[in-house]
Design a protein around this motif. Structure first.
Motif, PDB file in Angstrom:
ATOM      1  N   CYS A  25      -2.181  14.905   1.591  1.00 53.60           N
ATOM      2  CA  CYS A  25      -2.155  15.145   3.023  1.00 53.60           C
ATOM      3  C   CYS A  25      -3.395  15.935   3.427  1.00 53.60           C
ATOM      4  O   CYS A  25      -3.739  16.928   2.775  1.00 53.60           O
ATOM      5  N   GLU A  36       2.807  13.541   8.183  1.00 54.43           N
ATOM      6  CA  GLU A  36       3.311  13.102   9.486  1.00 54.43           C
ATOM      7  C   GLU A  36       3.133  11.586   9.650  1.00 54.43           C
ATOM      8  O   GLU A  36       4.021  10.899  10.152  1.00 54.43           O
ATOM      9  N   ASP A  37       1.995  11.060   9.226  1.00 57.30           N
ATOM     10  CA  ASP A  37       1.767   9.613   9.274  1.00 57.30           C
ATOM     11  C   ASP A  37       2.828   8.871   8.465  1.00 57.30           C
ATOM     12  O   ASP A  37       3.305   7.813   8.873  1.00 57.30           O
ATOM     13  N   CYS A  38       3.198   9.421   7.322  1.00 59.70           N
ATOM     14  CA  CYS A  38       4.212   8.792   6.469  1.00 59.70           C
ATOM     15  C   CYS A  38       5.543   8.716   7.204  1.00 59.70           C
ATOM     16  O   CYS A  38       6.226   7.693   7.159  1.00 59.70           O
ATOM     17  N   GLY A  39       5.904   9.793   7.882  1.00 60.41           N
ATOM     18  CA  GLY A  39       7.152   9.813   8.642  1.00 60.41           C
ATOM     19  C   GLY A  39       7.156   8.777   9.743  1.00 60.41           C
ATOM     20  O   GLY A  39       8.170   8.096   9.973  1.00 60.41           O
ATOM     21  N   LYS A  40       6.036   8.626  10.412  1.00 59.72           N
ATOM     22  CA  LYS A  40       5.940   7.620  11.469  1.00 59.72           C
ATOM     23  C   LYS A  40       6.078   6.218  10.891  1.00 59.72           C
ATOM     24  O   LYS A  40       6.737   5.360  11.465  1.00 59.72           O
ATOM     25  N   LEU A  41       5.458   5.980   9.760  1.00 61.25           N
ATOM     26  CA  LEU A  41       5.500   4.666   9.133  1.00 61.25           C
ATOM     27  C   LEU A  41       6.908   4.343   8.643  1.00 61.25           C
ATOM     28  O   LEU A  41       7.400   3.236   8.837  1.00 61.25           O
ATOM     29  N   GLU A  42       7.559   5.304   8.042  1.00 54.13           N
ATOM     30  CA  GLU A  42       8.910   5.081   7.521  1.00 54.13           C
ATOM     31  C   GLU A  42       9.881   4.710   8.642  1.00 54.13           C
ATOM     32  O   GLU A  42      10.847   3.990   8.421  1.00 54.13           O
ATOM     33  N   HIS A  43       9.596   5.151   9.848  1.00 53.10           N
ATOM     34  CA  HIS A  43      10.435   4.833  11.005  1.00 53.10           C
ATOM     35  C   HIS A  43      10.473   3.322  11.251  1.00 53.10           C
ATOM     36  O   HIS A  43      11.470   2.796  11.730  1.00 53.10           O
ATOM     37  N   TYR A  44       9.401   2.626  10.907  1.00 56.21           N
ATOM     38  CA  TYR A  44       9.303   1.198  11.174  1.00 56.21           C
ATOM     39  C   TYR A  44       9.733   0.316  10.000  1.00 56.21           C
ATOM     40  O   TYR A  44       9.805  -0.896  10.142  1.00 56.21           O
TER      41      TYR A  44
END
Length: 94
Positions: free
Chosen positions: A58, A80-88
């Motif tokens: 990170c 944070e990018d990982c969390g956004k990606l996992e949402h999709y």
């Protein structure tokens, strides 16, 4: 570099070459050009991280990013990018 990183490094360099060719094409859409330039910056950043040994961490906290996500999106920069990606994603990674 381990085998995964070596393979990724070669793929990123190939992608960089392809994007640079698209940018040099005078017939390319001016609407798409900024998107290509942004992707090219992200790819260059990932290549630099692979070269200096900081790939997979990170940029803010220094935490390790999930290997599974880096395999899919090697240009991830932060937790944070990982969390956004996992949402999709349709299926859980872990």
């Amino acid at each position: 570099m381990e085998a995964f990183e070596q393979k990724l490094y070669l793929e990123l360099r190939k992608s960089r070459t392809e994007l640079m060719m698209q940018l040099s094409n005078s017939k390319g859409s001016p609407l798409v050009k900024p998107l290509i330039e942004e992707e090219l910056r992200d790819i260059n950043s990932a290549i630099e991280k692979l070269e200096n040994g900081t790939f997979g961490r990170c940029e803010i906290s220094g935490e390790l990013l999930p290997h599974e996500l880096l395999q899919m999106v090697p240009t991830l920069k932060t937790v944070e990018d990982c969390g956004k990606l996992e949402h999709y994603l349709c299926k859980p990674l872990f």
